[in-house]
Design an enzyme around this catalytic site. Structure first.
Site, PDB file in Angstrom:
ATOM      1  N   ASP A 100       0.855  -1.181   0.000  1.00 44.76           N
ATOM      2  CA  ASP A 100       0.000   0.000   0.000  1.00 44.76           C
ATOM      3  C   ASP A 100       0.892   1.234   0.000  1.00 44.76           C
ATOM      4  O   ASP A 100       2.012   1.203   0.510  1.00 44.76           O
ATOM      5  CB  ASP A 100      -0.860   0.035   1.259  1.00 44.76           C
ATOM      6  CG  ASP A 100      -2.013  -0.955   1.228  1.00 44.76           C
ATOM      7  OD1 ASP A 100      -2.052  -1.808   0.316  1.00 44.76           O
ATOM      8  OD2 ASP A 100      -2.872  -0.886   2.134  1.00 44.76           O
ATOM      9  N   HIS A 157       4.778  -7.340   0.224  1.00 45.67           N
ATOM     10  CA  HIS A 157       4.444  -8.639  -0.364  1.00 45.67           C
ATOM     11  C   HIS A 157       5.150  -8.837  -1.708  1.00 45.67           C
ATOM     12  O   HIS A 157       5.754  -7.915  -2.254  1.00 45.67           O
ATOM     13  CB  HIS A 157       2.933  -8.751  -0.522  1.00 45.67           C
ATOM     14  CG  HIS A 157       2.204  -8.751   0.792  1.00 45.67           C
ATOM     15  ND1 HIS A 157       1.578  -9.869   1.299  1.00 45.67           N
ATOM     16  CD2 HIS A 157       2.008  -7.769   1.715  1.00 45.67           C
ATOM     17  CE1 HIS A 157       1.035  -9.582   2.472  1.00 45.67           C
ATOM     18  NE2 HIS A 157       1.282  -8.304   2.741  1.00 45.67           N
ATOM     19  N   SER A 263       8.261   3.900   4.954  1.00 48.18           N
ATOM     20  CA  SER A 263       9.430   4.091   4.112  1.00 48.18           C
ATOM     21  C   SER A 263       9.081   3.875   2.645  1.00 48.18           C
ATOM     22  O   SER A 263       8.021   4.286   2.194  1.00 48.18           O
ATOM     23  CB  SER A 263      10.567   3.180   4.558  1.00 48.18           C
ATOM     24  OG  SER A 263      11.784   3.654   4.024  1.00 48.18           O
TER      25      SER A 263
END
Length: 297
Positions: A100, A157, A263
């Protein structure tokens, strides 16, 4: 051709940038990491509520929706999502977003040059800790840089099926990585602390880089656990078997790592292996699991 192409900053912009250089990055980051691990009961719950409200965190999609269910701030920050909160595009040719966040930049790598932000460029060699063999694999390839803000889900992921080949820990600075500083600090992503993960895929090598930042207390991977702290002063390389019982195989959508506070993730693909989705551009918000490229090789 010069790698520098900067607009002239205003006085206050120069002050903001100067503060980043003067800021005691490591002590503050260590303190933030320590505070985030403390179990302070109602105080922790209060801080989480304030943080969630300030940054508009969507707790409804988390497995634990009540701030009082988290014992530490890090547990809240690493919150897993409910099942199917992030559907993974199952098209065999789809390459999915790893996190995200918001797209900082994406596009083609010009020989060995990647766009950082608005005319700022850095090279594959500096990003990849001077691993020339790895850098050669991605010349004229494609890249995407995803910025994770404090509000975002902070597990990272896999964009595609892959087998782990190499991991490199690179010590470095801990500059903030927001869009303003990306426009004003040269070689930002190649200067910051980072973990480089090289994978083998059906279409060739693929790299996924987890870039540290101010108050990013640690970076972890599912196969090695917490990489930092402790923070080595030297580049540390780990090589992995890609066949046999010890090989680490990951499927598209599998969790591969996480940040403790926000980050950036950078993905690299070889030339003529993937085609980026045309409607994506810098500034677009991303959801892990959505398609951002198509395998064409």
């Amino acid at each position: 051709m010069s790698l520098k192409s900067y607009s002239t900053p205003t006085y206050w912009q120069r002050v903001k940038v100067a503060c980043q250089y003067l800021f005691p990055q490591l002590p503050i980051t260590r303190l933030a990491g320590w505070l985030a691990e403390q179990k302070w009961g109602m105080v922790t719950h209060f801080i989480i509520r304030i943080f969630a409200k300030q940054y508009n965190v969507n707790l409804a999609e988390a497995e634990k929706t009540n701030p009082a269910d988290y014992t530490t701030f890090n547990e809240f920050f690493l919150r897993p999502l409910k099942e199917n909160a992030r559907p993974i595009n199952q098209d065999d040719q789809a390459v999915c977003l790893p996190a995200d966040g918001k797209i900082s930049e994406l596009g083609q790598i010009n020989e060995n040059r990647l766009l950082q932000a608005k005319g700022h460029y850095f090279t594959l060699e500096t990003l990849l800790a001077n691993d020339e063999e790895m850098a050669e694999s991605f010349k004229n390839g494609s890249f995407i840089t995803t910025y994770l803000s404090p509000r975002d889900y902070h597990r990272v992921h896999m964009p595609c099926d892959a087998t782990l080949k190499k991991m490199i820990y690179v010590p470095g600075d801990l500059f903030s990585v927001n869009s303003f500083l990306a426009e004003h600090i040269p070689n930002l992503f190649a200067r910051n602390e980072r973990v480089i993960c090289e994978f083998e895929t059906a279409f060739g090598p693929m790299v996924q880089i987890l870039v540290g930042a101010t108050i990013t207390a640690s970076i972890s991977t599912v196969w090695a656990g917490i990489i930092n702290p402790p923070r080595s002063k030297d580049v540390v390389e780990y090589n992995y078997q890609t066949t046999g019982e010890t090989a680490i195989h990951l499927k598209k959508g599998d969790e591969m790592g996480a940040f403790r506070l926000g980050s950036t993730v950078i993905n690299l693909f070889p030339q003529a292996t993937v085609e980026l989705v045309s409607h994506l551009q810098a500034g677009v918000e991303t959801r892990m699991g959505e398609r951002f490229a198509k395998i064409i090789k």
